[in-house]
Write a protein that holds these residues in place. Structure first.
Motif, PDB file in Angstrom:
ATOM      1  N   GLN A   7      -5.217  -5.003  10.640  1.00  0.00           N
ATOM      2  CA  GLN A   7      -6.156  -5.692   9.762  1.00  0.00           C
ATOM      3  C   GLN A   7      -6.927  -6.695  10.608  1.00  0.00           C
ATOM      4  O   GLN A   7      -6.327  -7.477  11.357  1.00  0.00           O
ATOM      5  CB  GLN A   7      -5.411  -6.395   8.629  1.00  0.00           C
ATOM      6  CG  GLN A   7      -6.282  -6.761   7.477  1.00  0.00           C
ATOM      7  CD  GLN A   7      -5.471  -7.218   6.277  1.00  0.00           C
ATOM      8  OE1 GLN A   7      -4.306  -7.564   6.407  1.00  0.00           O
ATOM      9  NE2 GLN A   7      -6.085  -7.224   5.118  1.00  0.00           N
ATOM     10  N   ASP A  21     -10.375  -8.238   5.007  1.00  0.00           N
ATOM     11  CA  ASP A  21      -9.534  -7.452   4.109  1.00  0.00           C
ATOM     12  C   ASP A  21      -9.561  -5.964   4.438  1.00  0.00           C
ATOM     13  O   ASP A  21      -8.839  -5.184   3.835  1.00  0.00           O
ATOM     14  CB  ASP A  21      -9.958  -7.671   2.657  1.00  0.00           C
ATOM     15  CG  ASP A  21     -11.425  -7.370   2.433  1.00  0.00           C
ATOM     16  OD1 ASP A  21     -12.160  -7.270   3.429  1.00  0.00           O
ATOM     17  OD2 ASP A  21     -11.837  -7.242   1.273  1.00  0.00           O
ATOM     18  N   THR A  22     -10.361  -5.540   5.416  1.00  0.00           N
ATOM     19  CA  THR A  22     -10.423  -4.128   5.788  1.00  0.00           C
ATOM     20  C   THR A  22      -9.400  -3.815   6.876  1.00  0.00           C
ATOM     21  O   THR A  22      -9.035  -4.674   7.670  1.00  0.00           O
ATOM     22  CB  THR A  22     -11.826  -3.749   6.299  1.00  0.00           C
ATOM     23  OG1 THR A  22     -12.129  -4.557   7.437  1.00  0.00           O
ATOM     24  CG2 THR A  22     -12.875  -3.962   5.235  1.00  0.00           C
ATOM     25  N   TRP A  23      -8.956  -2.579   6.893  1.00  0.00           N
ATOM     26  CA  TRP A  23      -8.001  -2.098   7.889  1.00  0.00           C
ATOM     27  C   TRP A  23      -8.746  -1.239   8.892  1.00  0.00           C
ATOM     28  O   TRP A  23      -9.598  -0.445   8.537  1.00  0.00           O
ATOM     29  CB  TRP A  23      -6.887  -1.313   7.214  1.00  0.00           C
ATOM     30  CG  TRP A  23      -5.972  -2.180   6.431  1.00  0.00           C
ATOM     31  CD1 TRP A  23      -6.145  -2.618   5.155  1.00  0.00           C
ATOM     32  CD2 TRP A  23      -4.750  -2.759   6.874  1.00  0.00           C
ATOM     33  NE1 TRP A  23      -5.105  -3.426   4.781  1.00  0.00           N
ATOM     34  CE2 TRP A  23      -4.227  -3.523   5.818  1.00  0.00           C
ATOM     35  CE3 TRP A  23      -4.035  -2.697   8.067  1.00  0.00           C
ATOM     36  CZ2 TRP A  23      -3.037  -4.221   5.920  1.00  0.00           C
ATOM     37  CZ3 TRP A  23      -2.842  -3.394   8.168  1.00  0.00           C
ATOM     38  CH2 TRP A  23      -2.360  -4.136   7.099  1.00  0.00           C
ATOM     39  N   SER A  54     -12.971   2.066   9.754  1.00  0.00           N
ATOM     40  CA  SER A  54     -12.513   1.030   8.830  1.00  0.00           C
ATOM     41  C   SER A  54     -12.152   1.673   7.501  1.00  0.00           C
ATOM     42  O   SER A  54     -12.789   2.628   7.063  1.00  0.00           O
ATOM     43  CB  SER A  54     -13.588  -0.038   8.642  1.00  0.00           C
ATOM     44  OG  SER A  54     -14.739   0.527   8.080  1.00  0.00           O
ATOM     45  N   PRO A  56     -10.497   0.677   3.356  1.00  0.00           N
ATOM     46  CA  PRO A  56     -10.300  -0.430   2.409  1.00  0.00           C
ATOM     47  C   PRO A  56      -8.833  -0.824   2.259  1.00  0.00           C
ATOM     48  O   PRO A  56      -8.540  -1.986   1.973  1.00  0.00           O
ATOM     49  CB  PRO A  56     -10.862   0.105   1.095  1.00  0.00           C
ATOM     50  CG  PRO A  56     -10.839   1.582   1.233  1.00  0.00           C
ATOM     51  CD  PRO A  56     -10.978   1.885   2.689  1.00  0.00           C
ATOM     52  N   THR A  57      -7.899   0.129   2.455  1.00  0.00           N
ATOM     53  CA  THR A  57      -6.472  -0.179   2.295  1.00  0.00           C
ATOM     54  C   THR A  57      -5.673   0.423   3.443  1.00  0.00           C
ATOM     55  O   THR A  57      -6.144   1.331   4.141  1.00  0.00           O
ATOM     56  CB  THR A  57      -5.918   0.387   0.971  1.00  0.00           C
ATOM     57  OG1 THR A  57      -6.042   1.806   1.009  1.00  0.00           O
ATOM     58  CG2 THR A  57      -6.653  -0.174  -0.229  1.00  0.00           C
TER      59      THR A  57
END
Length: 92
Positions: A7, A21-23, A54, A56-57
């Motif tokens: 992250q 907040d992005t992985w 990238s 989102p989770t």
């Protein structure tokens, strides 16, 4: 080709939390970098190190790696701790 999932942290010039907040999924370098004889810049023929994906989770990043057969290591973000301090504490 091994990859790492992490992250993003905020940079030193950033006060907000935008983009943290992005992985990210990055590939590990497969060959060493060497100095260019003419210019002296470091480089290699490995183009996978330029790829940064990238997600989102964390689950989405893991699912992508599993689907494409990429072995990956997950680096969890350390918990953030706040140092609560009042302005008057500067003068004690």
């Amino acid at each position: 080709m091994p990859a790492r999932i992490y992250q993003r942290s905020k940079n030193a010039m950033q006060s907000g939390k935008a983009g943290t907040d992005t992985w990210m999924l990055e590939f590990a370098p497969s060959e060493a970098r060497k100095a260019d004889p003419l210019m002296g810049w470091a480089g290699s023929g490995d183009t996978q190190t330029q790829v940064k994906l990238s997600f989102p989770t964390l689950d989405a990043a893991k699912a992508y790696a599993d689907k494409n057969g990429i072995e990956c290591t997950v680096f969890n973000t350390p918990p953030k701790t706040l140092k609560i301090q009042a302005y008057a504490d500067n003068f004690r």
